[in-house]
Every structure is written in structure tokens, then in C-alpha cells.
Design an enzyme around this catalytic site. Structure first.
Site, PDB file in Angstrom:
ATOM      1  NE  ARG A   1      -3.657   2.338   2.394  1.00  0.00           N
ATOM      2  CZ  ARG A   1      -3.646   3.252   3.362  1.00  0.00           C
ATOM      3  NH1 ARG A   1      -2.962   3.064   4.480  1.00  0.00           N
ATOM      4  NH2 ARG A   1      -4.340   4.358   3.242  1.00  0.00           N
TER       5      ARG A   1
ATOM      6  CG  HIS B   1      -1.579   8.892   3.229  1.00  0.00           C
ATOM      7  ND1 HIS B   1      -1.710   7.537   3.490  1.00  0.00           N
ATOM      8  CD2 HIS B   1      -1.282   9.458   4.420  1.00  0.00           C
ATOM      9  CE1 HIS B   1      -1.482   7.303   4.780  1.00  0.00           C
ATOM     10  NE2 HIS B   1      -1.214   8.460   5.361  1.00  0.00           N
TER      11      HIS B   1
ATOM     12  CD  GLU C   1      -5.673   7.560   9.342  1.00  0.00           C
ATOM     13  OE1 GLU C   1      -5.250   8.644   9.779  1.00  0.00           O
ATOM     14  OE2 GLU C   1      -5.292   6.472   9.787  1.00  0.00           O
TER      15      GLU C   1
ATOM     16  CG  ASN D   1      -5.595   3.332   8.216  1.00  0.00           C
ATOM     17  OD1 ASN D   1      -5.598   2.316   7.527  1.00  0.00           O
ATOM     18  ND2 ASN D   1      -5.170   4.502   7.767  1.00  0.00           N
TER      19      ASN D   1
ATOM     20  CE1 TYR E   1      -0.755   2.683  13.329  1.00  0.00           C
ATOM     21  CE2 TYR E   1      -2.676   3.838  12.491  1.00  0.00           C
ATOM     22  CZ  TYR E   1      -1.435   3.270  12.283  1.00  0.00           C
ATOM     23  OH  TYR E   1      -0.877   3.288  11.035  1.00  0.00           O
TER      24      TYR E   1
ATOM     25  CD  GLU F   1      -2.107   3.876   7.838  1.00  0.00           C
ATOM     26  OE1 GLU F   1      -1.911   4.343   8.988  1.00  0.00           O
ATOM     27  OE2 GLU F   1      -2.212   4.581   6.838  1.00  0.00           O
TER      28      GLU F   1
HETATM   29  C1  GCO Z   1      -2.414   7.296   9.142  1.00  0.00           C
HETATM   30  C2  GCO Z   1      -1.264   7.614   8.883  1.00  0.00           C
HETATM   31  C3  GCO Z   1       0.074   7.276   9.015  1.00  0.00           C
HETATM   32  C4  GCO Z   1       0.692   7.460  10.337  1.00  0.00           C
HETATM   33  C5  GCO Z   1       0.317   6.350  11.249  1.00  0.00           C
HETATM   34  C6  GCO Z   1       0.959   6.419  12.587  1.00  0.00           C
HETATM   35  O1  GCO Z   1      -2.968   7.016   8.046  1.00  0.00           O
HETATM   36  O2  GCO Z   1      -2.803   7.406  10.274  1.00  0.00           O
HETATM   37  O3  GCO Z   1      -1.416   7.132   7.599  1.00  0.00           O
HETATM   38  O4  GCO Z   1       0.533   8.165   8.071  1.00  0.00           O
HETATM   39  O5  GCO Z   1       2.049   7.487  10.161  1.00  0.00           O
HETATM   40  O6  GCO Z   1      -1.043   6.395  11.456  1.00  0.00           O
HETATM   41  O7  GCO Z   1       0.553   7.551  13.274  1.00  0.00           O
END
Ligand code: GCO
Length: 428
Positions: free
Chosen positions: A71, A115, A160, A281, A283, A334
Site C-alpha cells: 500500500r 494521503h 483517514e 486503520n 492503532y 494500517e
Molecule cells: C495514518 C497515517 C500514518 C501514520 C500512522 C501512525 O494514516 O494514520 O497514515 O501516516 O504514520 O497512522 O501515526
């Protein structure tokens, strides 16, 4: 398991460098980085990982890793330097070579059209708060699809929209650094609108195209069992998740969220047109108490970003998205973690925490898949350590370490772990 895609993700401004080469125009990130106080230590993406020149070497590493898909994003200012108007063939040539090199290595290209690196010229005319930026996105999409559409099937419009809108226009933490809530709401709507319009163009020009959008989504837990905390959690969920999921899957903004998007007739039909896949995505989760206020749960493990490690929330998020929105297909576009990686005396990078993060999160994804969630792939963020936006180079997310002074690539222990994980699951 063989139809599940294992991949790695990156983004143009974070890895490419070469900001002044082959006719590339200025982006809002060039401008933001050049503005004192915006990015840690005044760092910029002007060299980054030098992927623009080193991509053959990096693709050789991807091949060793055994990933099925890569990607990356296309930089609008390389393709149409002024945002609208003349197409810069030299900019498209780069992505053309990249796609060919990936395909020759047996790796499927997964481009994202946007992006975050808007041509500065468009920002000068209002950026994403202006409807004209959504209009300018369409010929840009046409130019990219016209060049790569004979070889690329999976197309992502945006990455995002929440981050674009809120970090860029609402809170000023990202380019272009504006700080107005209404600007954020306007920007979010125009990003979604341009997604709908571009999706049409992609389908028109690429008959077997699979079109999707990438959202950052988070599972939300109330801090306690109180009703006030539950209401606060719902409010956070409304702004962070449903504000984007609802228009895409239901053609309407959520009624309980008190924001006023600049919707015109026909917009919501465009935004809500069928997509082939949703990119997620993820985290971290949110834990919310009355306020609403996002709180830190004591005792959890955290990454170098300060984000709580909580794989169960990824499982719950996937179940919820599948149950409530029924996307035909989901990719985790992600997921990953930053840690304070160092090179050891033996030359290696022993990132045991990242291995644990990836093991527990890929397990959560596979469990969701076993339980019927149509998740068809997983992309680790990120392939390389790279430019982490306002944090500069201080945060390392890669499974490949980049020694910035020399640009040497050093596969971390997590790279070798991921290679084995892919290999063992491909055999299932
Ligand atoms: C996202 C971002 C990334 C960041 C990652 C870590 O899409 O959030 O694409 O560019 O680097 O999320 O914070």
C-alpha cells in the site's frame, strides 16, 4: 487462507523525499514543515527514506518479506503540480515504474489517491474547505487511473478523512494548520464528496476495479458503567466513527451529532454509493468519561506514541463494523506500533514489543475472520521507519529500520517474524 492478503503500508510524503524532482509542485506538507514550530525539530519530508530513488532496493526487501500487496499513496503535487490544470507526465512516470516493479516482484499494488499532501496552490484557494478542491480531485483521479488502471485493480480514494479534517483544519496539528471547527466539518464533507465522485471515475475507467476508502476507526469504551459515561462514549463514537461510516454506508450523517456539513442536493447519494471494500486503520481504542473526556487507563502497556496496546478492541471494532454496516470486504489498511528502536552492537534491531503487538493484533484479525467478519487482508504500518508527520523522525513504526544519516535499511526482528507469520499462514 490463500485469498487473504498480507501487506505493508506507506504514504508518499512520509517516504519518498525528492520533493523538488521531476516537476513536483509544492504540497501543504512542504509549507507546514517550513513553518517554524509546526514539526518537531524542524524536520521535513524533503529526503525522508529517499524511496523515490531507492524503491527497487525496497521492493527487493518486500519480496524477501513475502508480502502479497504493498500500500502506497500517489502524490497529487507530482501528478498535477498546481492542483488543477496541466498533468506532469514525469510525476506519473514514477508511479508507473513503481507499479511495474511491484508486479514483477509478484506484489499487488494498492494505491491511495490522497494521503494528505494537497497541492499548496489548492490550499491557497481554500483547500478542503472549498468545494472546488473536491472538483479538482476528479481530473487528478482520472489522470492517475488513466495511467495505472491497466495494471491496478484495488483503488483507495482517501486515507483517514477524520485526520485530514480535524488534525489539519480543526486543531492545527497537521498541515495546513488551521483551527476552526467549521473548517473541519466543511473539509470532511468535501473529502467524502470527492471520494464519491472519484469512485465513479475509477469504475468508469477501470472495468474490473475494486474501489474503497480508508477510515481511521476506534472502538470506544465508556470508562465506567454510569449512564453519563455511556452517553459520552456515544458522543465520541459519533464524531470519530459514525460521522464517516454513516454517510458512506447509509447516505446520511448521524442525527445525534451536532455538526453542520455543507451538504447540497445529490451530495449524499454520491458519498453513499456502493464501495467494494472498506479500509480500516486502527492503532488504539478510546476510553471515555463524562465531558466527554478521553482518559488513560492505568496499567496498560503503551507504545512510544503513548497509545494503549489493546488488541481485543480491534476484534470488537471489526465485529461491530461488520454487524452494523456490512461492508462487502474489509482490509486492515494500517495497524502497527512505534517503539524507541535502536541498533544493537550485533547490528540488528531487536524489537520484541513490536513482535508482540503484531502477533496479538493479527491474531485478533484472524479471530474476527474466523467469526465471519469479511476481512480480506492486513497491512502493517509501516514497511519502513518514516516521517511521522508533526513528530518528524522521532517515532519509528517500521518493520525495517532506516538509519537516516546513511539511509541504510536494516530489517528489524519484527520483519523476520512477519515473514514467518506470512509463510506459515499461506500454507494453511
Ligand atoms: C495514518 C497515517 C500514518 C501514520 C500512522 C501512525 O494514516 O494514520 O497514515 O501516516 O504514520 O497512522 O501515526
Amino acid at each position: 487462507m490463500s485469498d487473504f492478503l498480507w501487506g505493508a503500508a506507506t504514504a508518499a510524503y512520509q517516504i519518498e523525499g525528492a520533493v523538488d524532482e521531476d516537476g513536483r509542485g509544492e504540497s501543504i506538507w512542504d509549507r507546514f514543515c517550513a513553518t517554524p514550530g509546526k514539526v518537531r525539530a524542524g524536520e521535513t519530508g524533503s529526503i525522508a527514506c529517499d524511496f523515490y530513488h531507492r524503491y527497487p532496493e525496497d521492493i527487493a526487501l518486500m519480496r524477501e518479506l513475502g508480502i502479497d500487496a504493498f500500500r502506497f499513496s500517489v502524490a497529487w503535487p507530482r501528478v498535477i503540480p498546481e492542483g488543477r490544470g496541466a498533468v506532469n507526465d514525469a510525476g506519473l512516470d514514477f508511479y508507473d515504474r513503481l507499479v511495474d516493479e511491484l508486479l514483477a516482484a509478484g506484489i499487488q499494488p494498492f494505491p491511495t489517491l490522497y494521503h494528505w499532501d494537497l497541492p499548496q496552490r489548492l490550499e491557497d484557494e481554500g483547500g478542503w474547505t472549498a468545494r472546488s478542491t473536491a472538483e479538482a480531485f476528479v481530473p487528478y483521479a482520472e489522470a492517475v487511473v488513466g495511467r495505472l488502471g491497466d495494471r491496478v485493480t484495488h483503488w483507495t480514494t482517501h486515507n483517514e478523512p477524520w485526520v485530514v479534517a480535524w488534525l489539519g483544519y480543526g486543531w492545527g496539528e497537521h498541515a495546513p494548520g488551521r483551527t476552526s471547527e467549521q473548517d473541519a466539518v466543511d473539509a470532511a464533507h468535501h473529502v467524502l464528496l470527492s471520494h464519491g465522485w472519484a469512485a465513479d471515475v475509477i469504475r468508469r475507467d477501470v472495468p474490473d476495479a475494486r474501489v474503497g476508502i480508508v477510515l481511521n476507526l476506534e472502538h470506544v469504551d465508556p470508562a465506567t458503567g454510569s449512564e453519563a459515561d455511556a452517553a459520552a462514549a456515544r458522543e465520541v463514537d459519533g464524531r470519530a466513527n459514525r460521522w464517516f461510516l454513516d454517510p458512506i454506508f447509509r447516505g446520511a450523517y448521524p442525527e445525534d451529532v451536532d455538526l453542520k456539513p455543507p451538504v447540497r442536493d445529490g451530495d449524499l447519494a454520491a458519498v453513499g454509493a456502493r464501495i467494494d471494500f472498506l479500509g480500516i486503520n486502527n492503532y488504539f481504542r478510546f476510553v471515555v468519561r463524562e465531558g466527554p473526556e478521553i482518559v488513560e487507563v492505568p496499567g496498560g502497556t503503551r507504545t512510544d506514541m503513548g497509545w494503549e496496546v489493546h488488541p481485543e478492541s480491534l476484534y470488537k471494532l471489526l465485529r461491530r463494523v461488520a454487524d452494523e454496516y456490512a461492508p462487502p470486504s474489509i482490509y486492515i489498511t494500517e495497524n502497527g506500533a512505534a517503539y524507541a528502536d535502536v541498533r544493537s552492537h550485533d547490528g540488528g534491531v531487536h524489537d520484541l514489543e513490536r513482535i508482540d503487538f503484531l502477533a496479538t493484533h493479527t491474531d485478533a484479525v484472524m479471530r474476527a475472520r474466523d467469526d465471519g467478519v469479511p476481512v480480506d487482508g492486513y497491512f502493517v504500518w509501516s514497511f519502513l521507519d518514516n516521517f511521522e508527520w508533526a513528530q518528524g523522525y522521532a517515532k519509528r513504526f517500521g518493520i525495517v529500520y532506516v538509519d537516516y544519516p546513511t539511509l541504510e535499511r536494516v530489517p528489524k526482528d519484527s520483519f523476520h517474524w512477519y515473514r514467518q507469520r506470512i509463510e506459515s499462514l499461506q500454507r494453511v
